[in-house]
Scaffold this motif. Structure first.
Motif, mmCIF file in Angstrom:
data_model
loop_
_atom_site.group_PDB
_atom_site.id
_atom_site.type_symbol
_atom_site.label_atom_id
_atom_site.label_comp_id
_atom_site.label_asym_id
_atom_site.label_seq_id
_atom_site.Cartn_x
_atom_site.Cartn_y
_atom_site.Cartn_z
ATOM 1 N N GLY A 156 13.780 28.670 25.867
ATOM 2 C CA GLY A 156 13.653 30.077 26.206
ATOM 3 C C GLY A 156 14.375 30.488 27.465
ATOM 4 N N PHE A 157 14.256 31.792 27.761
ATOM 5 C CA PHE A 157 14.995 32.418 28.860
ATOM 6 C C PHE A 157 14.146 32.710 30.094
ATOM 7 C CE2 PHE A 157 17.215 33.488 24.940
ATOM 8 C CZ PHE A 157 18.544 33.295 25.278
ATOM 9 N N VAL A 158 12.836 32.577 29.995
ATOM 10 C CA VAL A 158 11.958 32.972 31.103
ATOM 11 C C VAL A 158 11.173 31.744 31.576
ATOM 12 C CG1 VAL A 158 10.193 34.586 31.890
ATOM 13 C CG2 VAL A 158 11.758 35.252 30.055
ATOM 14 N N PRO A 159 11.684 31.029 32.583
ATOM 15 C CA PRO A 159 11.001 29.816 33.043
ATOM 16 C C PRO A 159 9.886 30.128 34.042
ATOM 17 C CG PRO A 159 13.021 30.121 34.277
ATOM 18 C CD PRO A 159 12.955 31.251 33.269
ATOM 19 N N ARG A 160 8.864 29.319 34.000
ATOM 20 C CA ARG A 160 7.763 29.387 34.973
ATOM 21 C C ARG A 160 7.346 27.953 35.293
ATOM 22 N NH1 ARG A 160 9.584 33.691 35.175
ATOM 23 N NH2 ARG A 160 8.554 35.735 34.936
ATOM 24 N N THR A 161 6.579 27.784 36.339
ATOM 25 C CA THR A 161 6.161 26.444 36.715
ATOM 26 C C THR A 161 4.723 26.458 37.220
ATOM 27 O OG1 THR A 161 6.805 24.483 37.977
ATOM 28 C CG2 THR A 161 6.942 26.591 39.117
ATOM 29 N N HIS A 162 4.239 25.296 37.552
ATOM 30 C CA HIS A 162 2.878 25.168 38.077
ATOM 31 C C HIS A 162 2.908 24.228 39.285
ATOM 32 C CE1 HIS A 162 3.139 21.432 35.778
ATOM 33 N NE2 HIS A 162 2.140 20.966 36.539
ATOM 34 N N VAL A 170 8.443 27.740 29.483
ATOM 35 C CA VAL A 170 9.275 28.908 29.181
ATOM 36 C C VAL A 170 8.376 29.866 28.392
ATOM 37 C CG1 VAL A 170 11.542 27.814 29.272
ATOM 38 C CG2 VAL A 170 10.250 27.747 27.149
ATOM 39 N N LEU A 171 8.272 31.079 28.846
ATOM 40 C CA LEU A 171 7.320 32.018 28.265
ATOM 41 C C LEU A 171 7.766 32.489 26.884
ATOM 42 C CD1 LEU A 171 6.291 34.176 31.356
ATOM 43 C CD2 LEU A 171 5.308 32.042 30.504
ATOM 44 N N SER A 172 6.791 32.737 26.041
ATOM 45 C CA SER A 172 7.057 33.170 24.670
ATOM 46 C C SER A 172 7.507 34.617 24.597
ATOM 47 C CB SER A 172 5.798 32.985 23.805
ATOM 48 O OG SER A 172 4.698 33.677 24.369
ATOM 49 N N LYS A 173 7.677 35.283 25.734
ATOM 50 C CA LYS A 173 8.221 36.640 25.724
ATOM 51 C C LYS A 173 9.698 36.622 25.345
ATOM 52 C CE LYS A 173 8.940 38.899 29.472
ATOM 53 N NZ LYS A 173 8.675 39.598 30.731
ATOM 54 N N ALA A 174 10.337 35.432 25.372
ATOM 55 C CA ALA A 174 11.725 35.284 24.935
ATOM 56 C C ALA A 174 12.009 33.801 24.755
ATOM 57 C CB ALA A 174 12.690 35.901 25.936
ATOM 58 N N GLY A 181 4.773 16.012 24.631
ATOM 59 C CA GLY A 181 4.767 15.188 25.832
ATOM 60 C C GLY A 181 6.065 15.309 26.600
ATOM 61 N N ALA A 182 6.798 16.398 26.390
ATOM 62 C CA ALA A 182 8.115 16.593 26.990
ATOM 63 C C ALA A 182 8.222 18.008 27.547
ATOM 64 C CB ALA A 182 9.213 16.342 25.960
ATOM 65 N N PRO A 183 9.178 18.237 28.441
ATOM 66 C CA PRO A 183 9.353 19.576 29.010
ATOM 67 C C PRO A 183 10.058 20.513 28.042
ATOM 68 C CG PRO A 183 11.006 18.110 29.895
ATOM 69 C CD PRO A 183 10.093 17.255 29.056
ATOM 70 N N PRO A 184 9.987 21.815 28.285
ATOM 71 C CA PRO A 184 10.763 22.779 27.501
ATOM 72 C C PRO A 184 12.210 22.777 27.974
ATOM 73 C CG PRO A 184 9.555 23.925 29.204
ATOM 74 C CD PRO A 184 9.166 22.472 29.324
ATOM 75 N N ILE A 185 13.025 23.661 27.406
ATOM 76 C CA ILE A 185 14.427 23.798 27.814
ATOM 77 C C ILE A 185 14.679 25.243 28.213
ATOM 78 C CG2 ILE A 185 16.840 23.611 27.112
ATOM 79 C CD1 ILE A 185 16.036 21.479 25.136
ATOM 80 N N PRO A 230 7.111 18.907 34.265
ATOM 81 C CA PRO A 230 8.157 19.599 35.031
ATOM 82 C C PRO A 230 9.543 19.014 34.747
ATOM 83 C CG PRO A 230 6.331 18.875 36.440
ATOM 84 C CD PRO A 230 6.185 18.167 35.129
ATOM 85 N N THR A 231 10.563 19.840 34.889
ATOM 86 C CA THR A 231 11.946 19.410 34.719
ATOM 87 C C THR A 231 12.842 20.337 35.528
ATOM 88 O OG1 THR A 231 13.691 18.911 33.109
ATOM 89 C CG2 THR A 231 12.337 20.848 32.676
ATOM 90 N N ASN A 232 14.061 19.917 35.763
ATOM 91 C CA ASN A 232 15.042 20.786 36.439
ATOM 92 C C ASN A 232 16.324 20.900 35.616
ATOM 93 O OD1 ASN A 232 16.129 18.258 36.755
ATOM 94 N ND2 ASN A 232 15.949 18.200 38.976
ATOM 95 N N PHE A 233 16.224 20.627 34.335
ATOM 96 C CA PHE A 233 17.366 20.729 33.435
ATOM 97 C C PHE A 233 17.540 22.170 32.964
ATOM 98 C CE2 PHE A 233 18.807 20.850 29.013
ATOM 99 C CZ PHE A 233 20.070 20.304 29.151
ATOM 100 N N LYS A 234 18.792 22.629 32.868
ATOM 101 C CA LYS A 234 19.073 23.984 32.388
ATOM 102 C C LYS A 234 20.282 23.946 31.463
ATOM 103 C CE LYS A 234 20.644 26.939 35.421
ATOM 104 N NZ LYS A 234 20.669 27.925 36.526
#
Length: 350
Positions: free
Chosen positions: A209-215, A244-248, A290-294, A336-340
Protein backbone atom coordinates in the motif's frame (compact mmCIF):
# COMPACT_ATOMS: atom_id res chain seq x y z
CA UNK A 1 106.23 5.41 -27.66
CA UNK A 2 104.27 2.23 -27.91
CA UNK A 3 100.70 1.70 -26.78
CA UNK A 4 98.95 -1.46 -25.54
CA UNK A 5 95.76 -2.57 -27.24
CA UNK A 6 93.18 -4.40 -25.11
CA UNK A 7 90.12 -6.07 -26.65
CA UNK A 8 87.01 -5.78 -24.48
CA UNK A 9 84.87 -8.92 -24.85
CA UNK A 10 81.34 -8.36 -26.16
CA UNK A 11 78.16 -9.80 -24.67
CA UNK A 12 78.85 -13.21 -26.10
CA UNK A 13 82.04 -13.42 -24.08
CA UNK A 14 80.61 -11.94 -20.89
CA UNK A 15 80.69 -15.34 -19.30
CA UNK A 16 84.46 -15.58 -19.53
CA UNK A 17 86.38 -15.33 -16.31
CA UNK A 18 90.06 -14.62 -15.68
CA UNK A 19 90.27 -13.53 -19.31
CA UNK A 20 89.70 -17.07 -20.63
CA UNK A 21 86.76 -18.11 -22.79
CA UNK A 22 84.75 -21.12 -21.56
CA UNK A 23 82.04 -22.71 -23.79
CA UNK A 24 80.24 -24.23 -20.77
CA UNK A 25 80.07 -20.92 -18.98
CA UNK A 26 78.99 -19.22 -22.18
CA UNK A 27 76.09 -21.71 -22.54
CA UNK A 28 75.01 -21.12 -18.92
CA UNK A 29 75.09 -17.39 -19.45
CA UNK A 30 72.87 -17.75 -22.50
CA UNK A 31 70.28 -19.69 -20.42
CA UNK A 32 69.86 -17.01 -17.74
CA UNK A 33 67.38 -14.78 -19.64
CA UNK A 34 65.17 -17.81 -20.28
CA UNK A 35 65.11 -18.67 -16.57
CA UNK A 36 64.10 -15.12 -15.69
CA UNK A 37 61.34 -15.19 -18.29
CA UNK A 38 59.97 -18.45 -16.88
CA UNK A 39 60.03 -17.09 -13.34
CA UNK A 40 58.16 -13.96 -14.40
CA UNK A 41 55.61 -16.07 -16.26
CA UNK A 42 55.07 -18.22 -13.19
CA UNK A 43 54.55 -15.11 -11.03
CA UNK A 44 52.04 -13.71 -13.52
CA UNK A 45 50.20 -17.04 -13.62
CA UNK A 46 50.04 -17.20 -9.83
CA UNK A 47 48.67 -13.68 -9.67
CA UNK A 48 46.05 -14.56 -12.29
CA UNK A 49 45.06 -17.65 -10.29
CA UNK A 50 44.62 -15.58 -7.13
CA UNK A 51 42.45 -13.06 -9.00
CA UNK A 52 40.40 -15.87 -10.51
CA UNK A 53 39.83 -17.42 -7.09
CA UNK A 54 38.75 -14.09 -5.63
CA UNK A 55 36.44 -13.50 -8.61
CA UNK A 56 34.86 -16.93 -8.13
CA UNK A 57 34.36 -16.28 -4.42
CA UNK A 58 32.83 -12.86 -5.14
CA UNK A 59 30.49 -14.35 -7.74
CA UNK A 60 29.43 -17.10 -5.33
CA UNK A 61 28.75 -14.50 -2.65
CA UNK A 62 26.63 -12.44 -5.05
CA UNK A 63 24.56 -15.50 -5.97
CA UNK A 64 24.08 -16.37 -2.31
CA UNK A 65 23.18 -12.79 -1.36
CA UNK A 66 20.73 -12.55 -4.26
CA UNK A 67 18.96 -15.70 -3.17
CA UNK A 68 18.64 -14.40 0.36
CA UNK A 69 17.88 -10.78 -0.51
CA UNK A 70 14.41 -11.49 -1.87
CA UNK A 71 13.24 -13.17 1.32
CA UNK A 72 14.94 -10.50 3.43
CA UNK A 73 13.17 -7.74 1.53
CA UNK A 74 9.82 -9.51 1.65
CA UNK A 75 9.40 -9.93 -2.09
CA UNK A 76 9.17 -13.74 -2.25
CA UNK A 77 7.84 -15.16 0.99
CA UNK A 78 6.89 -18.82 1.32
CA UNK A 79 3.23 -18.80 0.41
CA UNK A 80 0.71 -21.02 2.11
CA UNK A 81 -1.52 -23.22 -0.03
CA UNK A 82 -4.17 -20.57 -0.63
CA UNK A 83 -1.74 -18.34 -2.55
CA UNK A 84 0.02 -20.55 -5.07
CA UNK A 85 0.23 -18.12 -7.99
CA UNK A 86 0.01 -14.40 -8.79
CA UNK A 87 -3.34 -12.80 -9.51
CA UNK A 88 -4.97 -13.73 -12.78
CA UNK A 89 -5.93 -10.76 -14.92
CA UNK A 90 -6.54 -7.47 -13.17
CA UNK A 91 -7.88 -6.43 -9.80
CA UNK A 92 -11.05 -5.30 -8.06
CA UNK A 93 -11.26 -1.86 -6.50
CA UNK A 94 -13.22 -1.92 -3.24
CA UNK A 95 -14.23 1.64 -2.41
CA UNK A 96 -15.27 2.37 1.13
CA UNK A 97 -17.78 5.22 1.18
CA UNK A 98 -18.93 6.82 4.42
CA UNK A 99 -21.72 9.36 3.90
CA UNK A 100 -19.81 11.16 1.15
CA UNK A 101 -21.99 11.13 -1.93
CA UNK A 102 -20.22 14.27 -3.16
CA UNK A 103 -16.95 12.43 -3.87
CA UNK A 104 -18.05 8.91 -4.76
CA UNK A 105 -18.84 9.80 -8.38
CA UNK A 106 -15.38 11.28 -8.90
CA UNK A 107 -13.79 8.26 -7.29
CA UNK A 108 -15.72 5.73 -9.40
CA UNK A 109 -14.99 7.68 -12.61
CA UNK A 110 -11.27 7.71 -11.89
CA UNK A 111 -10.80 4.04 -11.01
CA UNK A 112 -13.00 2.91 -13.90
CA UNK A 113 -10.51 4.60 -16.25
CA UNK A 114 -7.52 2.56 -14.99
CA UNK A 115 -6.71 -0.19 -17.48
CA UNK A 116 -6.17 -3.10 -15.07
CA UNK A 117 -9.37 -2.55 -13.07
CA UNK A 118 -11.80 -5.38 -13.78
CA UNK A 119 -14.48 -4.48 -11.24
CA UNK A 120 -15.48 -1.77 -8.80
CA UNK A 121 -17.30 -2.60 -5.58
CA UNK A 122 -18.64 0.29 -3.54
CA UNK A 123 -19.44 -0.35 0.11
CA UNK A 124 -21.81 2.35 1.31
CA UNK A 125 -22.20 2.70 5.08
CA UNK A 126 -24.53 5.25 6.56
CA UNK A 127 -27.90 5.70 8.17
CA UNK A 128 -29.48 6.63 4.84
CA UNK A 129 -28.98 4.39 1.81
CA UNK A 130 -28.12 5.93 -1.58
CA UNK A 131 -30.98 6.63 -3.97
CA UNK A 132 -31.72 4.42 -6.96
CA UNK A 133 -30.97 7.39 -9.19
CA UNK A 134 -27.52 7.77 -7.67
CA UNK A 135 -26.71 4.07 -8.12
CA UNK A 136 -27.86 4.18 -11.76
CA UNK A 137 -25.74 7.27 -12.40
CA UNK A 138 -22.64 5.60 -10.90
CA UNK A 139 -23.20 2.59 -13.15
CA UNK A 140 -23.32 4.89 -16.17
CA UNK A 141 -20.12 6.65 -15.10
CA UNK A 142 -18.29 3.35 -14.61
CA UNK A 143 -19.27 2.08 -18.07
CA UNK A 144 -18.57 5.40 -19.79
CA UNK A 145 -15.08 5.84 -18.32
CA UNK A 146 -14.05 2.27 -19.03
CA UNK A 147 -15.16 2.18 -22.68
CA UNK A 148 -11.60 2.73 -23.92
CA UNK A 149 -10.32 -0.48 -22.34
CA UNK A 150 -13.07 -2.71 -21.00
CA UNK A 151 -16.50 -2.67 -19.45
CA UNK A 152 -15.92 -2.37 -15.74
CA UNK A 153 -18.19 -4.49 -13.59
CA UNK A 154 -19.80 -2.13 -11.10
CA UNK A 155 -21.41 -3.45 -7.90
CA UNK A 156 -22.94 -1.44 -5.10
CA UNK A 157 -22.99 -2.95 -1.59
CA UNK A 158 -25.25 -1.18 0.87
CA UNK A 159 -24.25 -1.56 4.50
CA UNK A 160 -26.90 -0.69 7.04
CA UNK A 161 -25.80 1.57 9.88
CA UNK A 162 -22.39 3.09 10.50
CA UNK A 163 -20.40 -0.12 10.79
CA UNK A 164 -17.20 0.62 8.92
CA UNK A 165 -15.95 -2.84 9.84
CA UNK A 166 -18.36 -4.25 7.25
CA UNK A 167 -16.23 -2.84 4.42
CA UNK A 168 -14.36 -6.16 4.45
CA UNK A 169 -17.56 -8.20 4.42
CA UNK A 170 -18.95 -7.60 0.93
CA UNK A 171 -22.27 -9.10 -0.08
CA UNK A 172 -20.84 -10.07 -3.47
CA UNK A 173 -17.47 -11.82 -3.58
CA UNK A 174 -14.81 -10.38 -5.95
CA UNK A 175 -13.72 -12.57 -8.88
CA UNK A 176 -10.12 -11.35 -8.91
CA UNK A 177 -7.41 -12.52 -6.53
CA UNK A 178 -6.14 -8.97 -6.09
CA UNK A 179 -8.20 -6.47 -4.10
CA UNK A 180 -7.37 -2.79 -3.95
CA UNK A 181 -9.01 -1.33 -0.86
CA UNK A 182 -9.42 2.43 -0.95
CA UNK A 183 -11.44 5.16 0.76
CA UNK A 184 -13.75 7.18 -1.45
CA UNK A 185 -11.84 10.40 -0.75
CA UNK A 186 -8.48 8.97 -1.87
CA UNK A 187 -7.37 9.13 -5.50
CA UNK A 188 -4.33 7.11 -6.60
CA UNK A 189 -3.10 7.86 -10.15
CA UNK A 190 -3.54 4.91 -12.51
CA UNK A 191 0.21 4.66 -13.21
CA UNK A 192 1.00 4.41 -9.49
CA UNK A 193 -1.82 1.91 -9.06
CA UNK A 194 -0.53 -0.33 -11.85
CA UNK A 195 2.98 -0.24 -10.38
CA UNK A 196 1.68 -1.19 -6.93
CA UNK A 197 -0.26 -4.05 -8.54
CA UNK A 198 2.94 -5.33 -10.17
CA UNK A 199 4.68 -5.19 -6.78
CA UNK A 200 1.81 -7.10 -5.17
CA UNK A 201 2.02 -9.77 -7.89
CA UNK A 202 5.57 -10.55 -6.77
CA UNK A 203 4.36 -11.01 -3.18
CA UNK A 204 0.61 -11.78 -3.22
CA UNK A 205 0.68 -12.85 0.41
CA UNK A 206 1.73 -9.37 1.51
CA UNK A 207 -0.26 -6.22 2.06
CA UNK A 208 1.03 -3.61 -0.42
CA UNK A 209 0.00 0.00 0.00
CA UNK A 210 0.67 3.72 -0.15
CA UNK A 211 -0.03 4.85 3.42
CA UNK A 212 2.59 3.53 5.89
CA UNK A 213 2.24 3.69 9.66
CA UNK A 214 4.27 2.25 12.51
CA UNK A 215 4.13 1.41 16.19
CA UNK A 216 6.46 1.93 19.14
CA UNK A 217 6.66 0.72 22.70
CA UNK A 218 5.28 3.43 24.94
CA UNK A 219 6.10 1.75 28.22
CA UNK A 220 6.40 -1.70 29.71
CA UNK A 221 5.13 -2.89 33.08
CA UNK A 222 5.18 -6.42 34.46
CA UNK A 223 6.50 -7.71 31.12
CA UNK A 224 3.45 -6.29 29.36
CA UNK A 225 4.18 -3.67 26.71
CA UNK A 226 1.96 -0.68 26.03
CA UNK A 227 2.22 0.34 22.38
CA UNK A 228 1.85 3.69 20.70
CA UNK A 229 0.36 4.12 17.23
CA UNK A 230 2.69 6.32 15.17
CA UNK A 231 1.65 8.45 12.19
CA UNK A 232 3.36 9.60 9.03
CA UNK A 233 5.91 11.90 10.67
CA UNK A 234 7.38 9.03 12.67
CA UNK A 235 7.68 6.98 9.48
CA UNK A 236 9.36 9.91 7.72
CA UNK A 237 11.76 10.52 10.61
CA UNK A 238 12.78 6.92 11.29
CA UNK A 239 12.28 5.37 7.85
CA UNK A 240 10.55 2.43 9.54
CA UNK A 241 6.97 1.23 9.26
CA UNK A 242 4.98 -1.84 10.29
CA UNK A 243 1.58 -1.23 8.69
CA UNK A 244 0.12 0.01 5.42
CA UNK A 245 -3.42 1.27 5.90
CA UNK A 246 -6.30 -0.23 3.95
CA UNK A 247 -7.34 3.27 2.86
CA UNK A 248 -5.07 2.58 -0.16
CA UNK A 249 -3.66 -0.97 -0.23
CA UNK A 250 -3.64 -4.25 -2.15
CA UNK A 251 -4.24 -7.60 -0.51
CA UNK A 252 -5.37 -11.08 -1.55
CA UNK A 253 -9.12 -11.72 -1.59
CA UNK A 254 -8.69 -14.68 0.77
CA UNK A 255 -8.08 -12.18 3.56
CA UNK A 256 -11.74 -11.23 3.24
CA UNK A 257 -12.55 -14.79 4.31
CA UNK A 258 -10.04 -14.65 7.13
CA UNK A 259 -11.46 -11.32 8.26
CA UNK A 260 -14.99 -12.73 8.33
CA UNK A 261 -13.78 -15.66 10.44
CA UNK A 262 -11.66 -13.78 12.93
CA UNK A 263 -12.04 -14.49 16.61
CA UNK A 264 -15.55 -13.46 17.78
CA UNK A 265 -13.97 -11.26 20.45
CA UNK A 266 -12.01 -9.35 17.81
CA UNK A 267 -15.03 -9.07 15.51
CA UNK A 268 -17.20 -7.73 18.32
CA UNK A 269 -14.57 -5.22 19.31
CA UNK A 270 -14.08 -3.92 15.75
CA UNK A 271 -17.84 -3.76 15.20
CA UNK A 272 -18.29 -1.61 18.29
CA UNK A 273 -15.39 0.72 17.57
CA UNK A 274 -15.32 3.28 14.80
CA UNK A 275 -12.32 3.55 12.45
CA UNK A 276 -10.53 0.52 13.83
CA UNK A 277 -11.02 -1.94 11.01
CA UNK A 278 -7.87 -0.89 9.13
CA UNK A 279 -5.65 -1.68 12.11
CA UNK A 280 -7.48 -4.99 12.49
CA UNK A 281 -6.74 -5.89 8.86
CA UNK A 282 -3.05 -5.01 9.24
CA UNK A 283 -2.79 -7.18 12.34
CA UNK A 284 -4.64 -10.01 10.61
CA UNK A 285 -2.29 -10.09 7.60
CA UNK A 286 0.82 -9.78 9.79
CA UNK A 287 -0.42 -12.59 12.03
CA UNK A 288 -0.92 -14.87 8.99
CA UNK A 289 2.37 -14.07 7.25
CA UNK A 290 4.73 -13.28 10.11
CA UNK A 291 6.23 -10.73 7.70
CA UNK A 292 6.08 -6.96 7.16
CA UNK A 293 3.91 -5.23 4.55
CA UNK A 294 5.35 -3.43 1.50
CA UNK A 295 5.19 0.34 1.19
CA UNK A 296 5.01 1.61 -2.40
CA UNK A 297 6.27 5.09 -3.13
CA UNK A 298 3.64 7.08 -5.00
CA UNK A 299 1.55 10.19 -4.79
CA UNK A 300 -2.03 10.00 -3.59
CA UNK A 301 -4.60 12.77 -3.49
CA UNK A 302 -7.37 13.35 -1.00
CA UNK A 303 -10.60 14.93 -2.16
CA UNK A 304 -13.50 16.28 -0.12
CA UNK A 305 -13.39 16.48 3.66
CA UNK A 306 -13.04 13.27 5.62
CA UNK A 307 -15.27 13.24 8.67
CA UNK A 308 -13.43 10.26 10.14
CA UNK A 309 -10.01 11.86 9.97
CA UNK A 310 -11.27 14.88 11.89
CA UNK A 311 -12.53 12.95 14.89
CA UNK A 312 -11.26 14.47 18.12
CA UNK A 313 -8.83 12.45 20.16
CA UNK A 314 -7.97 10.31 17.13
CA UNK A 315 -4.41 9.64 18.29
CA UNK A 316 -5.51 8.46 21.72
CA UNK A 317 -8.25 6.38 20.13
CA UNK A 318 -5.83 4.69 17.72
CA UNK A 319 -3.49 3.86 20.61
CA UNK A 320 -6.34 2.22 22.47
CA UNK A 321 -7.47 0.31 19.39
CA UNK A 322 -3.97 -1.01 18.73
CA UNK A 323 -3.39 -2.17 22.30
CA UNK A 324 -6.82 -3.70 22.70
CA UNK A 325 -6.48 -5.73 19.50
CA UNK A 326 -2.98 -6.88 20.45
CA UNK A 327 -4.33 -8.08 23.77
CA UNK A 328 -6.87 -10.20 21.87
CA UNK A 329 -4.08 -11.76 19.81
CA UNK A 330 -1.93 -12.32 22.87
CA UNK A 331 1.19 -11.15 21.05
CA UNK A 332 2.49 -8.40 18.75
CA UNK A 333 2.03 -9.61 15.12
CA UNK A 334 3.38 -6.46 13.45
CA UNK A 335 6.87 -6.67 11.93
CA UNK A 336 8.79 -3.40 11.36
CA UNK A 337 10.72 -2.86 8.13
CA UNK A 338 12.41 -0.03 6.23
CA UNK A 339 12.00 -1.44 2.73
CA UNK A 340 10.21 0.69 0.11
CA UNK A 341 9.26 -0.23 -3.46
CA UNK A 342 10.12 2.49 -5.96
CA UNK A 343 9.56 2.54 -9.72
CA UNK A 344 12.88 2.92 -11.54
CA UNK A 345 11.09 4.63 -14.42
CA UNK A 346 10.27 7.60 -12.22
CA UNK A 347 13.59 7.84 -10.37
CA UNK A 348 16.62 9.50 -11.92
CA UNK A 349 18.80 9.47 -8.80
CA UNK A 350 20.22 6.07 -7.86
Amino acid sequence: MSSAHVDIPDGSAAAATDGFYSPAKQKAANRRPNVLTIQRARQTLCAAKVKLIFAALAFSFILFASSKLSSFMGWNPHYPSFVSSPSRGGYTVMINSWKQSSVIRQSVAHYASCRSVEAIHVSWSGSEPPSEKMIARLNEVAVLKSEGAQKTNFIFNIISGDQLASRFKPKSYPNTDAIFSVDDDVIVPCSSLDFAFSVWQTAPLSMVGFVPRTHAVNKEQNNVADYRYEGWWSVWWTGTYSMVLSKAAFFHRKYLDFYAHMSPSIQDYVANERSCEDIAMSLLVANVTGAPPIWVKGKIYEIGASAIASLRGRSRFRNKCLNDLISHYGNMPLVPTNFKAVSAKNEWLW
